[in-house]
Design an enzyme around this catalytic site. Structure first.
Site, PDB file in Angstrom:
ATOM      1  N   LYS A 260     -39.276 -27.143  -2.789  1.00  0.00           N
ATOM      2  CA  LYS A 260     -37.906 -26.997  -3.304  1.00  0.00           C
ATOM      3  C   LYS A 260     -37.542 -25.514  -3.274  1.00  0.00           C
ATOM      4  O   LYS A 260     -38.279 -24.676  -3.794  1.00  0.00           O
ATOM      5  CB  LYS A 260     -37.819 -27.546  -4.739  1.00  0.00           C
ATOM      6  N   LYS A 272     -25.819 -25.153 -16.887  1.00  0.00           N
ATOM      7  CA  LYS A 272     -26.867 -25.019 -17.903  1.00  0.00           C
ATOM      8  C   LYS A 272     -26.307 -24.216 -19.082  1.00  0.00           C
ATOM      9  O   LYS A 272     -25.732 -23.163 -18.887  1.00  0.00           O
ATOM     10  CB  LYS A 272     -28.088 -24.322 -17.310  1.00  0.00           C
ATOM     11  N   ASP A 284     -36.714 -21.384  -9.558  1.00  0.00           N
ATOM     12  CA  ASP A 284     -36.458 -22.716  -9.016  1.00  0.00           C
ATOM     13  C   ASP A 284     -36.742 -22.815  -7.512  1.00  0.00           C
ATOM     14  O   ASP A 284     -36.547 -23.868  -6.908  1.00  0.00           O
ATOM     15  CB  ASP A 284     -35.021 -23.137  -9.338  1.00  0.00           C
ATOM     16  N   ASP A 343     -26.760 -30.924 -12.003  1.00  0.00           N
ATOM     17  CA  ASP A 343     -27.974 -30.145 -12.315  1.00  0.00           C
ATOM     18  C   ASP A 343     -29.238 -30.843 -11.803  1.00  0.00           C
ATOM     19  O   ASP A 343     -30.317 -30.264 -11.823  1.00  0.00           O
ATOM     20  CB  ASP A 343     -28.053 -29.907 -13.830  1.00  0.00           C
ATOM     21  N   ARG A 347     -33.610 -32.689  -6.175  1.00  0.00           N
ATOM     22  CA  ARG A 347     -33.885 -33.942  -5.471  1.00  0.00           C
ATOM     23  C   ARG A 347     -32.899 -34.172  -4.325  1.00  0.00           C
ATOM     24  O   ARG A 347     -33.237 -34.798  -3.322  1.00  0.00           O
ATOM     25  CB  ARG A 347     -33.879 -35.107  -6.476  1.00  0.00           C
TER      26      ARG A 347
HETATM   27  N1  BES Z   1     -34.672 -26.700 -11.929  1.00  0.00           N
HETATM   28  C1  BES Z   1     -34.486 -27.668 -12.942  1.00  0.00           C
HETATM   29  C2  BES Z   1     -35.791 -28.108 -13.603  1.00  0.00           C
HETATM   30  C3  BES Z   1     -36.548 -27.073 -14.368  1.00  0.00           C
HETATM   31  C4  BES Z   1     -36.522 -27.045 -15.737  1.00  0.00           C
HETATM   32  C5  BES Z   1     -37.353 -26.149 -13.726  1.00  0.00           C
HETATM   33  C6  BES Z   1     -37.243 -26.128 -16.441  1.00  0.00           C
HETATM   34  C7  BES Z   1     -38.084 -25.213 -14.430  1.00  0.00           C
HETATM   35  C8  BES Z   1     -38.033 -25.210 -15.799  1.00  0.00           C
HETATM   36  C9  BES Z   1     -33.834 -28.907 -12.348  1.00  0.00           C
HETATM   37  O1  BES Z   1     -32.980 -28.697 -11.288  1.00  0.00           O
HETATM   38  C10 BES Z   1     -33.001 -29.501 -13.433  1.00  0.00           C
HETATM   39  O2  BES Z   1     -32.060 -28.893 -13.831  1.00  0.00           O
HETATM   40  N2  BES Z   1     -33.397 -30.687 -13.869  1.00  0.00           N
HETATM   41  C11 BES Z   1     -32.715 -31.364 -14.901  1.00  0.00           C
HETATM   42  C12 BES Z   1     -32.568 -32.802 -14.475  1.00  0.00           C
HETATM   43  C13 BES Z   1     -31.641 -33.584 -15.337  1.00  0.00           C
HETATM   44  C14 BES Z   1     -30.223 -33.128 -15.116  1.00  0.00           C
HETATM   45  C15 BES Z   1     -31.789 -35.029 -14.968  1.00  0.00           C
HETATM   46  C16 BES Z   1     -33.556 -31.263 -16.174  1.00  0.00           C
HETATM   47  O3  BES Z   1     -34.783 -31.297 -16.079  1.00  0.00           O
HETATM   48  O4  BES Z   1     -32.958 -31.102 -17.235  1.00  0.00           O
HETATM   49 ZN    ZN Z   2     -33.348 -26.990 -10.167  1.00  0.00          ZN
HETATM   50 MN    MN Z   3     -30.975 -28.233 -11.926  1.00  0.00          MN
END
Ligand code: BES
Ligand code: ZN
Ligand code: MN
Length: 490
Positions: A260, A272, A284, A343, A347
């Site tokens: 990724k 966020k 990320d 967010d 994926r």
């Molecule tokens: N990059 C984030 C995940 C992440 C969280 C990486 C903390 C490193 C530390 C990912 O893109 C994200 O935002 N995921 C969301 C998914 C949700 C919207 C279903 C999450 O984990 O809150």
């Molecule tokens: Zn992310």
């Molecule tokens: Mn995200």
């Protein structure tokens, strides 16, 4: 800085500092150590007697010796209980020595740790790995260097029989881990999709790999609507990176590693919020960083395996062109996605990368991603989640992880949870309910892999460390370059 394994014993070694590993609960020192202690005016026995050092795992003590002696300083380091000694202990102990050395002004360092026995080669390699990884210090963004370890000119691992341990291999792997760390640690105004592509090109140039960077138009032609949807709001062009290592002769097998590559994740219009850690979202691209780190190491190790290193690199930003929450995207395998949360962008980028990788006709695909906060909640910061469609591939990978000292935990591919991703209007949504969030993320990805044995790794926790421990310093860890390399070359 040069690192060597030599047969010289501590008794005969001369230099600035000598690091000695001692077990816990040693009241009396014996044998060669006692002989050395006698030469050094009983300094070691004195430290033990005065309870300045007990040998607990990770404990260190720096003792100054009269400068008329063969060494100026002794560094005692605890090995814990002798019956618990393992390769991982040696790696971590070597790292503890390195961190102590950084506080000192030392040019030449000798290290004596217990490596005898059938695992002498692996032990020697683990010690060298622990040293190199813990000595690394990132001064690129400081106006004045604070690197004390820079003074270090030579390290000798003592008491090693000739031919035990392949230090060139260790140096290659460490260079890959360090590249991954430096990519992850660099801020999002330094590591962008453009510079990430340039890094891939530099690796290709330096180590004789081939590289292809697909531009936005190329991705459009391939129908990568999912990846390009995420990229839409960024002012920096997306780059689809494809770096290839091919051995001479027929490859034993063909692998793809996909990372990724979100060089910054603002969340998009589902931005966020305060306290979400938005300011840490340079990490990320940890998957892409480790993928390129693995490429750099593998290019030097030259295994008889063909390996494709892939990343769909972009930022997740906001602008008038941004994805609307609710947009429907079409991925390169024709599947449609209702983006109910902008967010959950990783994926979306991985979907098109997985389809692309499978078209290469590889025998196995591993993707690695800082994909979900849910995985961090499940497994904490030190353990990555692992999912696989193929038990024998999973077993291979976990064996490589064990050798590397990196932690993964196999998680379930619970198909019934796909219900949470059902969309009334498209083939699927990109986000399900909060419970089991790292599992539904995996089930989403699985829609883009048809039949190739596949592993998904959620590395959101281990890519970053708030404090130093084991072989990693504070900050970017370079996880899981070592496992990727050890798996790929096995
Ligand atoms: N990059 C984030 C995940 C992440 C969280 C990486 C903390 C490193 C530390 C990912 O893109 C994200 O935002 N995921 C969301 C998914 C949700 C919207 C279903 C999450 O984990 O809150
Ligand atoms: Zn992310
Ligand atoms: Mn995200």
């Amino acid at each position: 800085m040069q690192i060597k394994a030599v047969s010289t014993t501590p008794l005969n070694w001369t230099g600035d500092a000598l690091a000695l590993g001692l077990f816990e609960g040693m009241a009396e020192i014996t044998g060669e150590l006692a002989a050395l202690d006698e030469k050094l005016d009983g300094t070691i026995q004195d430290a033990i007697a005065h309870e300045e050092f007990s040998g607990k795992s990770g404990e260190t003590a720096v003792l100054r010796i009269g400068s008329k002696n063969q060494v100026r300083k002794l560094i005692l380091v605890g090995l814990g209980k002798s019956e618990e000694l393992a390769i991982d202990t040696l790696r971590a102990t070597a790292a503890a020595i390195a961190r102590t050395v950084k506080q000192q002004s030392i040019k030449t360092l000798g290290i004596s740790l217990p490596v005898a026995g059938e695992n002498a080669a692996l032990s020697t390699e683990a010690i060298a790995e622990g040293l190199l990884l813990a000595l690394h210090q990132d001064n690129r963004f400081k106006s004045e260097s604070e690197d004390k370890a820079a003074k270090l000119e030579a390290i000798e691992i003592l008491g090693i029989s000739e031919g035990d341990g392949d230090l060139a291999k260790v140096e290659a792997i460490a260079s890959g881990v360090i590249l991954a760390r430096e990519l992850v640690a660099a801020p999002p105004n330094a590591v962008t999709p453009v510079t990430l592509a340039e890094t891939a090109e530099a690796i290709a140039r330096e180590h004789g790999l081939s590289v292809q960077i697909l531009e936005q138009e190329d991705c459009e032609k391939l129908g990568m609507g999912s990846f390009l949807g995420v990229a839409r709001a960024s002012d920096i062009p997306p780059k689809f990176i494809h770096l290839t290592y091919k051995p001479e002769g027929t490859p034993r097998r063909k692998l793809a590693i996909i990372g990724k590559g979100l060089t910054f994740d603002s969340g998009g219009l589902n931005i966020k919020g305060v306290g979400s850690g938005i300011e840490t979202m340079k990490m990320d691209m940890g998957g892409a960083g480790a993928t390129l780190g693995a490429a750099k190491a593998i290019a030097q190790l030259k295994p008889d395996v063909e390996i494709h290193f892939i990343s769909a690199a972009t930022e997740n930003m906001i602008s008038g062109k941004a994805l609307h929450p609710g947009d429907i995207l079409t991925a390169s395998n024709g599947k449609t996605i209702e983006v109910n949360n902008t967010d959950a962008e990783g994926r979306l980028t991985l979907a098109d990368a997985l389809v692309y990788a499978e078209k290469l006709g590889v025998d196995a695909i591993v993707d690695l991603a800082t994909l979900t906060g849910a995985c961090v909640i499940a497994l904490g910061n030190d353990i990555a989640g692992m999912w696989s469609t193929d038990e024998s591939l999973a077993g291979e990978f976990l064996a490589a992880a064990k050798r590397s000292g990196e932690k993964f935990w196999q998680m379930p591919l619970e198909e019934s949870y796909f219900d949470g991703l059902k969309s009334p209007i498209a083939d699927m949504k990109n986000t399900g309910p909060r419970p089991g969030g790292s599992i539904t993320a995996t089930l989403f990805l699985k829609e883009f892999v048809e039949k190739t044995p596949w592993i998904h790794l959620d590395i959101a926790g281990p890519v970053w460390a708030d404090k130093a421990s084991g072989t990693s310093n504070e900050g970017a860890t370079g996880f899981p370059v070592r496992t990727l390399v050890n798996w790929a070359i096995a």
